[in-house]
Enzyme design. Structure first.
Site, PDB file in Angstrom:
ATOM      1  CB  CYS A  16      -0.880   0.047   1.240  1.00 13.90           C
ATOM      2  SG  CYS A  16      -1.891  -1.409   1.494  1.00 13.90           S
ATOM      3  N   GLY A  43       0.043   0.362  -5.113  1.00  8.42           N
ATOM      4  CA  GLY A  43      -1.220  -0.349  -4.975  1.00  8.42           C
ATOM      5  C   GLY A  43      -2.210   0.141  -6.003  1.00  8.42           C
ATOM      6  CG  ASN A 117       2.763   0.497   3.272  1.00  9.33           C
ATOM      7  OD1 ASN A 117       3.873   0.979   3.120  1.00  9.33           O
ATOM      8  ND2 ASN A 117       2.443  -0.674   2.775  1.00  9.33           N
ATOM      9  N   GLY A 118       1.569  -1.908   5.317  1.00  8.23           N
ATOM     10  CA  GLY A 118       2.361  -2.909   6.017  1.00  8.23           C
ATOM     11  C   GLY A 118       1.520  -4.121   6.297  1.00  8.23           C
ATOM     12  CB  CYS A 251      11.398  -3.389   3.226  1.00 10.48           C
ATOM     13  SG  CYS A 251      11.086  -4.338   1.736  1.00 10.48           S
ATOM     14  CE1 TYR A 257       9.154  -4.044  -9.802  1.00  5.98           C
ATOM     15  CE2 TYR A 257       7.938  -4.637  -7.818  1.00  5.98           C
ATOM     16  CZ  TYR A 257       7.957  -4.339  -9.163  1.00  5.98           C
ATOM     17  OH  TYR A 257       6.790  -4.328  -9.871  1.00  5.98           O
ATOM     18  CB  SER A 298      11.515  -2.715 -12.490  1.00  6.01           C
ATOM     19  OG  SER A 298      11.359  -3.834 -13.340  1.00  6.01           O
ATOM     20  CG  ASP A 361      12.761  -5.761 -10.449  1.00  4.13           C
ATOM     21  OD1 ASP A 361      12.167  -6.420  -9.593  1.00  4.13           O
ATOM     22  OD2 ASP A 361      12.263  -5.518 -11.561  1.00  4.13           O
ATOM     23  CB  CYS A 397       7.283 -10.485   2.176  1.00  2.00           C
ATOM     24  SG  CYS A 397       7.212  -8.958   3.136  1.00  2.00           S
ATOM     25  CB  CYS A 448      13.480  -6.360   6.798  1.00  2.37           C
ATOM     26  SG  CYS A 448      12.624  -7.949   6.583  1.00  2.37           S
TER      27      CYS A 448
END
Ligand code: AMP
Length: 490
Positions: A16, A43, A117-118, A251, A257, A298, A361, A397, A448
């Site tokens: 998101c 998103g 977001n998450g 992240c 990407y 990308s 990517d 993920c 991460c």
């Protein structure tokens, strides 16, 4: 009650973008629209804006792209100087209107809309515990869970409500909250998902990525720190850190990407980081070739980096339609395969007879790359050498990037040689995890990188059964933990 697998299908595939505004004297819903427009890549499934004029929070959300959802008339119906916006991505299951964000609710201090977001890793437990004390939920969205917790704690004051909510929720979250007379932003203690702060006129703006600042003439101020809370109201902006904050596990895949290359995170231009990943790829996996070809868009910065470091000319080998959105939007495999053809068309004259280095990517399922390799060969490429800036993605993920289940991840199931064979490439080289992190170059800050290494910085709760997601295990959702009162405030 939902079964385990449905639960996961509904929930884990979320990526998101969020924005937030507090600009005295401005109509900010329009700014939120342009901010979301810049975050559309985060998103494409649904979007929403909630705005407040100081007395009332109004909201509009729907399925589809930002430009399709909002009209002049709708934006005129969202007056006020405080706003949050959200754009949501999901590939299956949760693709429903009711899961669109923001989430609206009424608290003891007034109306509120929450955009997140998450991905929370203890949401099954929290849902079960809250349901056990009579809480009803209308959606499966983590944002509703966050909204409910904020609402429950709000009588302790706004700062305390945020603190207590953050103490309860686990996982990755970057949140923007529109209250009647203030904007709140907070970021999880691991800082997994990005959230940036900008100045706009006399006011402030929050955005998942700094690329949302430019279109609305906001100035990038800084990233929110892991565990930081900012509150903006008529007295200005204040910020505080919550307990256990600043561990910092940003992240790595955002850098590789997901985020837009014109964004800056932790002071690093993502374009530059990707360019350096391309140079590092050449250092790690050199090859004799005639042309370095990016997979657009990308793969472009990394391909330029690879070309410069190697001295092999950079050239386009295919054109991308500007009007087709990510093939990931297509929910089933057949459509996804068609999607690549619809999106990319070969430039035969550029590739025929050449030894090509194809730079992209990432390889997730492997469906995109094998079709592109085939396309290169069908159009006369003599050799195709694939170079990928993401290390092999072997682990799902749980923190808000759609990486597919372990079963679908090609690198979780095949060796690199088997993947090369599957792709039909002459050679295949992935950047190492260290190579990718060094290329980002944000020093000792930690990342991460769980999707590459399996080292998950935030514990994934037992009800978030890892293999259950991959194998589609059916089982009852979390049971209520006995003897643990969830809420201090009812
Ligand atoms: P695949 O065909 O599954 O290997 O897809 C890989 C391609 O999809 C990559 O080259 C990326 O451009 C794109 N991609 C990778 N990860 C994601 C993601 N989480 N969401 C959307 N697109 C992605």
């Amino acid at each position: 009650m939902k079964h385990h697998d449905e639960w996961h299908l509904d929930r884990i595939k979320e990526e998101c973008g969020v924005v937030g505004f507090y600009v005295p004297g401005e109509e900010v819903a329009r700014l939120a629209f342009f901010g979301l427009f810049a975050l559309q890549h985060r998103g494409q499934e649904s979007a929403g804006i909630a705005a407040s004029d100081g007395g009332k929070v109004r909201m509009f959300k729907d399925m589809g792209l930002v430009s399709k959802i909002f009209t002049e008339q709708i934006l005129d119906g969202l007056p006020g100087h405080v706003a949050v916006g959200h754009t949501r991505y999901s590939t299956s299951g949760g693709s429903e209107q009711r899961n669109a964000q923001p989430i609206f609710c009424v608290t003891v201090v007034g109306e509120m809309a929450v955009a997140h977001n998450g991905n929370l890793t203890n949401s099954a437990e929290l849902h079960a515990e809250l349901r056990a004390v009579g809480q009803k939920f209308e959606t499966d969205a983590d944002s509703e869970l966050i909204a409910v917790l904020l609402m429950k704690y709000m009588e302790l004051g706004i700062d305390e409500a945020v603190r207590r909510t953050m103490a309860k929720i686990e996982g990755a979250y970057s949140v923007a909250v529109c209250m009647e007379d203030r904007l709140i932003g907070f970021r999880d203690p691991f800082g997994v998902r990005p959230l940036s702060l900008g100045r706009i006129g006399e006011g402030w703006m929050l955005a998942s990525e700094s690329c949302a600042f430019d279109p609305v003439a906001a100035r990038f101020e800084r990233d929110l720190m892991p565990g930081e809370v900012v509150v903006v109201d008529s007295t200005g902006l204040r910020s505080f850190l919550t307990d256990g904050s600043t561990r910092g596990n940003m992240c790595l895949f955002e850098f590789i990407y997901f985020a837009r290359p014109d964004s800056v995170m932790y002071g690093t231009s993502l374009y530059q980081a990707r360019f350096r990943m391309g140079s590092a790829l050449w250092a790690e996996h050199p090859v004799e070739a005639d042309l370095v070809v990016p997979v657009p868009d990308s793969g472009i910065p990394a391909a330029i980096g690879f070309a410069q470091a190697s001295g092999i000319p950079f050239g386009e080998g295919m054109m991308k339609s500007r009007y087709i959105h990510r093939t990931f939007i297509q929910p089933d495999q057949r459509m996804r395969e068609l999607g690549v053809r619809m999106k990319l068309s070969p430039l035969r004259q550029n590739i025929a007879g050449k030894r090509i280095v194809l730079v992209d990517d990432s390889i997730v399922r492997g469906t995109t790359t094998d079709q592109i390799v085939r396309m290169m060969r069908e159009n006369g490429a003599k050799e195709v050498h694939v170079r990928i800036t993401a290390p092999p993605i072997e682990h799902p993920c749980y923190y808000g990037i759609d990486m597919a289940s372990r079963e679908q991840l090609i690198a979780a199931n095949k060796t690199i040689e088997e993947i090369r064979e599957h792709l039909g490439a002459d050679s295949l080289g992935y950047l190492s995890v260290d190579g990718a992190m060094d290329a980002v170059g944000i020093g000792e800050r930690r990342f991460c990188n769980a999707c590459f290494t399996g080292n998950y910085p935030i514990q994934v709760s037992s009800t978030f059964d890892r293999d259950g997601i991959a194998k589609g295990v059916v089982g009852e959702m979390a049971t209520v933990r006995s003897g643990q009162g969830l809420l201090e405030v009812e």
